[in-house]
Motif scaffolding. Sequence first.
Motif, PDB file in Angstrom:
ATOM      1  N   HIS A   1     -10.890 -62.805  99.262  1.00 54.69           N
ATOM      2  CA  HIS A   1     -11.066 -64.115  98.615  1.00 54.69           C
ATOM      3  C   HIS A   1     -11.357 -63.942  97.125  1.00 54.69           C
ATOM      4  O   HIS A   1     -10.775 -64.637  96.284  1.00 54.69           O
ATOM      5  N   ARG A   2     -12.240 -62.995  96.801  1.00 53.85           N
ATOM      6  CA  ARG A   2     -12.603 -62.797  95.389  1.00 53.85           C
ATOM      7  C   ARG A   2     -11.424 -62.259  94.590  1.00 53.85           C
ATOM      8  O   ARG A   2     -11.242 -62.601  93.422  1.00 53.85           O
ATOM      9  N   GLY A   3     -10.623 -61.402  95.208  1.00 51.32           N
ATOM     10  CA  GLY A   3      -9.442 -60.891  94.524  1.00 51.32           C
ATOM     11  C   GLY A   3      -8.460 -61.994  94.189  1.00 51.32           C
ATOM     12  O   GLY A   3      -7.898 -62.037  93.089  1.00 51.32           O
ATOM     13  N   ALA A   4      -8.253 -62.906  95.136  1.00 52.43           N
ATOM     14  CA  ALA A   4      -7.347 -64.036  94.886  1.00 52.43           C
ATOM     15  C   ALA A   4      -7.871 -64.913  93.759  1.00 52.43           C
ATOM     16  O   ALA A   4      -7.103 -65.356  92.894  1.00 52.43           O
ATOM     17  N   LEU A   5      -9.177 -65.165  93.759  1.00 52.34           N
ATOM     18  CA  LEU A   5      -9.775 -65.974  92.690  1.00 52.34           C
ATOM     19  C   LEU A   5      -9.660 -65.263  91.350  1.00 52.34           C
ATOM     20  O   LEU A   5      -9.358 -65.877  90.326  1.00 52.34           O
ATOM     21  N   GLU A   6      -9.898 -63.959  91.356  1.00 56.82           N
ATOM     22  CA  GLU A   6      -9.787 -63.175  90.127  1.00 56.82           C
ATOM     23  C   GLU A   6      -8.358 -63.205  89.585  1.00 56.82           C
ATOM     24  O   GLU A   6      -8.143 -63.165  88.374  1.00 56.82           O
ATOM     25  N   GLY A   7      -7.378 -63.287  90.487  1.00 56.06           N
ATOM     26  CA  GLY A   7      -5.980 -63.350  90.074  1.00 56.06           C
ATOM     27  C   GLY A   7      -5.533 -64.732  89.659  1.00 56.06           C
ATOM     28  O   GLY A   7      -4.356 -64.922  89.319  1.00 56.06           O
ATOM     29  N   GLY A   8      -6.455 -65.693  89.699  1.00 56.46           N
ATOM     30  CA  GLY A   8      -6.106 -67.054  89.304  1.00 56.46           C
ATOM     31  C   GLY A   8      -5.261 -67.789  90.317  1.00 56.46           C
ATOM     32  O   GLY A   8      -4.620 -68.795  89.987  1.00 56.46           O
ATOM     33  N   GLY A   9      -5.262 -67.321  91.561  1.00 61.12           N
ATOM     34  CA  GLY A   9      -4.445 -67.952  92.597  1.00 61.12           C
ATOM     35  C   GLY A   9      -5.272 -68.740  93.594  1.00 61.12           C
ATOM     36  O   GLY A   9      -6.432 -69.057  93.353  1.00 61.12           O
ATOM     37  N   ARG A  10      -4.657 -69.041  94.716  1.00 54.39           N
ATOM     38  CA  ARG A  10      -5.300 -69.853  95.755  1.00 54.39           C
ATOM     39  C   ARG A  10      -5.669 -68.986  96.954  1.00 54.39           C
ATOM     40  O   ARG A  10      -4.969 -68.033  97.285  1.00 54.39           O
ATOM     41  N   THR A  11      -6.741 -69.372  97.619  1.00 53.12           N
ATOM     42  CA  THR A  11      -7.153 -68.668  98.827  1.00 53.12           C
ATOM     43  C   THR A  11      -7.715 -69.670  99.832  1.00 53.12           C
ATOM     44  O   THR A  11      -8.312 -70.683  99.445  1.00 53.12           O
ATOM     45  N   VAL A  12      -7.515 -69.380 101.114  1.00 50.28           N
ATOM     46  CA  VAL A  12      -7.972 -70.241 102.203  1.00 50.28           C
ATOM     47  C   VAL A  12      -8.925 -69.445 103.083  1.00 50.28           C
ATOM     48  O   VAL A  12      -8.597 -68.335 103.518  1.00 50.28           O
TER      49      VAL A  12
END
Length: 378
Positions: free
Chosen positions: A156-167
């Motif tokens: 989840h944190r990686g997706a947020l760090e990449g500026g993308g979406r996570t569920v």
Amino acid sequence: MIRDWVALNMTPGIGPRAAAKLLERFGSAEAVYRATRAELEQLRLLPEAVDSIIARDLQDRAEAEIENVEKLGADLLILDDGVYPSLLREIYDPPITLYVKGAWEECLDQPCIAVVGSRRCSTYGQNASLMVARDLAQRGVTVISGLARGIDAAAHRGALEGGGRTVAVLGTGIDEVYPRDHKKLADEILECGGALITQFPLGTPPVSENFPYRNRIISGLSLGVVVVEAAENSGSLITARLGIEQNREVFAVPGNITSKNSFGTNYLIKGAGAKLVQQWQDIAVELPPQIAARLLPPPFGDKKKEKSLADQLALVPRGLSGPETMILKLLSADSPEHIDSLVDRSGLSISDLTAALLSLEMRELARALPGRCFVRKI
């Protein structure tokens, strides 16, 4: 009516498979509540389930549930609803209701990949999860995971760090966050355009039997499942098995053969046909052609070839001081280095070393771990 679907989902003794039998026999939740006792008993349901359906004793509670979900700013989806996730509807036993919060439509409109793994993960596993999720999210892939400690949280944190979406798919009610110390992470997921999803009614606590049900939703919403570290009897292996049963692609990040956390991932590669993952492209090439073509760069053209992980780790950014450059070269991405070891290996004074480490942290080139240990950020 949505009330009947919610009431059926709340009925004791009616799990996904019993619900699937009822819907196959009667066609809809409304029709289930018009059935006779004899018709219900023919399906060999638990007596308390039959009694509850005949008595319609959960209708008022279902009405209150719908109101409370609206107050939380969440939505309820039912299986025969046109906006119900199409991939999830394909599985053998889809949940008949989904509680969703956040930008779930936008998240599920993108290609979705699940990233899961051990709660008690190594630094290597945490970094691998973060890197894979970040690289996928940067390219418009929604990262799906289970909000657990360890690999899930790193995804989840990686997706947020990449500026993308996570569920985050929950094993609790949508109003409960488990573990409790991930409340901030759940809020950040919602703030950054992500979503929370569960099949469980409001107030459902984190009981162990709920998590296999959660795992089938994680894989069911996804085109593929990436496993990053999994012990021999890990829940992540359950998610991988469910993915195989659901005809999803299964991927695994290889691990140290002497680590118990690598047993599951190495087994998936060796004996279950999982695709070995070293970088995000290993996942993209296995996706449907139209999605892979969108994610992957063209084979020819003016674009520069993307640097491999080894190339990235070999590079030293410009503008670093001598001590900062020295410390960055000493740090590994997967093996924590204690500050005492760094003092011995670098020959720097403790004050110079601490200043260099702080500067590297501020530039997001290094990360501090508990116990005065440090790793290089990927």
